[in-house]
Design a protein around this motif. Structure first.
Motif, short mmCIF file in Angstrom:
data_model
loop_
_atom_site.label_atom_id
_atom_site.label_comp_id
_atom_site.label_asym_id
_atom_site.label_seq_id
_atom_site.Cartn_x
_atom_site.Cartn_y
_atom_site.Cartn_z
N GLY A 230 103.19 99.71 -3.74
CA GLY A 230 102.27 100.69 -4.29
C GLY A 230 100.82 100.30 -4.22
O GLY A 230 100.05 100.57 -5.14
N VAL A 231 100.40 99.69 -3.11
CA VAL A 231 99.00 99.33 -2.87
C VAL A 231 98.48 98.44 -4.01
O VAL A 231 97.70 98.87 -4.85
CB VAL A 231 98.11 100.57 -2.68
CG1 VAL A 231 96.69 100.15 -2.29
CG2 VAL A 231 98.69 101.50 -1.61
N ILE A 232 98.95 97.22 -4.04
CA ILE A 232 98.50 96.23 -5.02
C ILE A 232 97.52 95.30 -4.32
O ILE A 232 97.88 94.61 -3.37
CB ILE A 232 99.68 95.46 -5.62
CG1 ILE A 232 100.66 96.43 -6.28
CG2 ILE A 232 99.19 94.42 -6.63
CD1 ILE A 232 101.93 95.78 -6.78
N LEU A 233 96.28 95.30 -4.77
CA LEU A 233 95.20 94.63 -4.06
C LEU A 233 94.98 93.21 -4.58
O LEU A 233 95.21 92.93 -5.75
CB LEU A 233 93.91 95.43 -4.21
CG LEU A 233 93.98 96.89 -3.73
CD1 LEU A 233 92.69 97.62 -4.03
CD2 LEU A 233 94.29 96.94 -2.25
N PRO A 234 94.48 92.32 -3.72
CA PRO A 234 94.20 90.95 -4.16
C PRO A 234 92.91 90.91 -4.96
O PRO A 234 91.88 91.43 -4.51
CB PRO A 234 94.05 90.19 -2.84
CG PRO A 234 93.52 91.20 -1.88
CD PRO A 234 94.17 92.51 -2.28
N PRO A 235 92.90 90.30 -6.13
CA PRO A 235 91.64 90.14 -6.86
C PRO A 235 90.64 89.33 -6.05
O PRO A 235 91.03 88.50 -5.21
CB PRO A 235 92.06 89.40 -8.14
CG PRO A 235 93.52 89.67 -8.29
CD PRO A 235 94.05 89.78 -6.88
N VAL A 236 89.37 89.57 -6.29
CA VAL A 236 88.32 88.83 -5.59
C VAL A 236 88.53 87.33 -5.80
O VAL A 236 88.66 86.85 -6.93
CB VAL A 236 86.92 89.25 -6.11
CG1 VAL A 236 85.83 88.37 -5.48
CG2 VAL A 236 86.66 90.72 -5.80
N GLY A 237 88.61 86.57 -4.71
CA GLY A 237 88.78 85.13 -4.78
C GLY A 237 90.22 84.65 -4.80
O GLY A 237 90.47 83.45 -4.64
N TYR A 238 91.17 85.54 -4.98
CA TYR A 238 92.58 85.17 -5.11
C TYR A 238 93.13 84.54 -3.83
O TYR A 238 93.75 83.46 -3.86
CB TYR A 238 93.40 86.40 -5.49
CG TYR A 238 94.89 86.21 -5.50
CD1 TYR A 238 95.54 85.71 -6.63
CD2 TYR A 238 95.68 86.55 -4.40
CE1 TYR A 238 96.92 85.55 -6.65
CE2 TYR A 238 97.05 86.39 -4.40
CZ TYR A 238 97.66 85.89 -5.54
OH TYR A 238 99.03 85.72 -5.54
N LEU A 239 92.91 85.19 -2.70
CA LEU A 239 93.46 84.68 -1.44
C LEU A 239 92.82 83.35 -1.06
O LEU A 239 93.49 82.45 -0.53
CB LEU A 239 93.27 85.71 -0.33
CG LEU A 239 94.04 87.03 -0.51
CD1 LEU A 239 93.68 88.01 0.60
CD2 LEU A 239 95.55 86.80 -0.55
N LYS A 240 91.52 83.20 -1.31
CA LYS A 240 90.85 81.94 -1.01
C LYS A 240 91.41 80.81 -1.87
O LYS A 240 91.57 79.68 -1.40
CB LYS A 240 89.35 82.08 -1.22
CG LYS A 240 88.67 82.95 -0.17
CD LYS A 240 87.16 82.99 -0.33
CE LYS A 240 86.53 83.84 0.78
NZ LYS A 240 85.05 83.88 0.68
N ARG A 241 91.73 81.12 -3.11
CA ARG A 241 92.31 80.11 -3.98
C ARG A 241 93.70 79.70 -3.48
O ARG A 241 94.04 78.50 -3.47
CB ARG A 241 92.38 80.63 -5.42
CG ARG A 241 92.91 79.63 -6.42
CD ARG A 241 92.01 78.43 -6.56
NE ARG A 241 92.55 77.44 -7.48
CZ ARG A 241 92.52 76.14 -7.27
NH1 ARG A 241 91.96 75.65 -6.18
NH2 ARG A 241 93.04 75.31 -8.15
N LEU A 242 94.52 80.65 -3.04
CA LEU A 242 95.82 80.31 -2.46
C LEU A 242 95.65 79.41 -1.25
O LEU A 242 96.41 78.45 -1.06
CB LEU A 242 96.56 81.58 -2.04
CG LEU A 242 97.38 82.33 -3.08
CD1 LEU A 242 98.12 83.48 -2.41
CD2 LEU A 242 98.34 81.43 -3.83
#
Length: 443
Positions: A230-242
């Motif tokens: 259902g189009v769940i977006l990554p919070p700002v900075g989330y992917l970089k932290r992963l």
């Protein structure tokens, strides 16, 4: 509202067991498509339906592209099939070179599959075999994410986080854990673009490292943006932290870009739009504009080279598909890439993003609408569930939209849209108007 199409009396619907479909519900009132061109489908009764979903997230260049049809027709006459087990033909080599040109820097090796599900299982196999090849065979654990969708192979449903996709089967891969999802209606409802709250959810990975030991974890797989949930977006900075955490612990990071790949969020791949490069990236869908099944898994040269040891006559990776690098599929993909390049479609979603965003968020304040989410040319309208009937309201909106001339997707009570990248502002207006009218009259 137009009346629904009636099924021809001489057409049996019994024999085809439809995928991901409430078969009895569908067959009591079938929605049958017959042709497609540009932004529109035409059903068996001649009704035009604007495509708000790019087919199934795959027809990014719109429908009926003659260039693709001609490339497929020419190739199937010239050579319909050729094996790629210990043999070769030029097209997949050409295609891989073209794909590397638009891929995130460093992802310069391509393994071909036939679907997103196969791409995911391939990526998981590569991750496990890579860790073993580099002498870290204890790294067998895989980590997915709640509400993640990674196809329907046993690997994909194991790392996926949509429970209905696996609970009926009983068996899944051992040694799998999950990160928490990033959907936070309390803090992020009606955010325009990426949500501001939730980057700290990536730190849960550190807890799993403490629990299982980094030396036992092979890879983490996430969708940059969860589409099927259902189009769940990554919070700002989330992917970089992963990315930071996985790199620190020697864990491979896999991005499942089957939905986000090939221009959906405003760059060729979401990893480029959000400036985070994974170790492995899965794609499919938009690769051939949906014309011929095909997928592609991208890895770094470093990962591939870890397999290139031992006698030269030894098969380095015991994996593949009869149709890996299929000549007709490769021809379709090359023609698709030509269209994307010529028409600037891989970045067009950014050009229309604000107009798309304003249209979607104009539905804020309507009865039952509890959230609206968007990025690039993808969006979701989240409806409140009826007490004791989760998903009923969403399905009614989905079905009514169809009869009113708009194709949308529903995941429970979430209405998702992802129109072809050729969409014009007038098409966006039409889609928003139909959806708004349907929501207004849906109890």
């Amino acid at each position: 509202m137009q009346q629904p199409a009636t099924q021809s009396q001489d057409q049996s619907l019994d024999e085809f067991w439809m995928p991901f479909t409430a078969n009895r519900q569908f067959k009591s009132r079938p929605r049958m498509l017959e042709s497609a061109e540009g932004m529109f489908y035409t059903d068996v009764e001649g009704r035009q339906i604007i495509d708000g979903t790019s087919g199934l997230w795959c027809c990014n260049a719109g429908h009926g592209r003659k260039e693709i049809a001609e490339a497929v027709s020419k190739q199937i006459v010239k050579m319909d099939f050729a094996p790629t087990f210990q043999m070769g033909h030029p097209l997949p080599f050409q295609l891989a070179e073209r794909l590397v040109e638009i891929a995130p820097k460093g992802l310069d090796r391509v393994f071909f599959t036939n679907s997103g599900s196969e791409s995911v299982d391939t990526a998981l196999k590569i991750a496990l075999a890579y860790q073993r090849a580099r002498g870290e065979g204890t790294r067998t654990r895989l980590i997915g994410r709640e509400l993640g969708y990674h196809g329907v192979g046993f690997g994909g449903i194991s790392v996926g986080g949509m429970v209905n996709n696996r609970k009926a089967f009983g068996v899944q891969l051992p040694g799998v854990d999950h990160l928490p999802h990033t959907l936070d209606l309390e803090r992020n409802a009606f955010t325009r673009g990426l949500p501001k709250h939730g980057a700290e959810l990536a730190d849960h990975l550190e807890k799993l490292v403490t629990l299982h030991g980094a030396e036992n974890i092979a890879a983490v797989i996430v969708e940059p943006m969860s589409g099927s949930a259902g189009v769940i977006l990554p919070p700002v900075g989330y992917l970089k932290r992963l990315r930071e955490i996985t790199a620190k612990h020697g864990i491979l990071l896999i991005f499942d870009e089957v939905i986000t790949g090939y221009g959906r969020v405003g760059a060729p791949f979401a990893s480029q739009r959000w400036e985070v490069t994974p170790d492995i990236m899965t794609t499919a869908k938009g690769l051939t504009n949906g014309a011929i099944p095909m997928g592609a898994v991208f890895v770094s040269e470093q990962i591939q080279q870890a397999f290139m040891h031992g006698p030269k006559g030894l098969i380095e990776f015991f994996h593949g598909y009869t149709y890996s690098g299929h000549p007709v599929a490769a021809a379709a993909a090359l023609a698709t890439l030509d269209i994307y390049a010529r028409d600037g479609l891989l970045t067009r979603a950014q050009e229309l993003e604000i107009y798309w965003q304003e249209g979607l968020h104009s539905l804020k304040g309507m009865h039952h609408v509890i959230d609206i989410r968007n990025t690039g040319l993808v969006g979701a309208v989240h409806l409140a569930s009826r007490e004791g009937e989760p998903g009923a309201r969403g399905y009614e909106v989905f079905e009514a939209c169809y009869w009113d001339g708009l194709m949308v997707r529903c995941t429970g009570d979430i209405i998702a849209m992802s129109p072809p990248l050729i969409v014009e502002k007038s098409h966006i207006d039409r889609m928003i108007n139909i959806l708004g009218d349907v929501i207004r009259r849906t109890p």
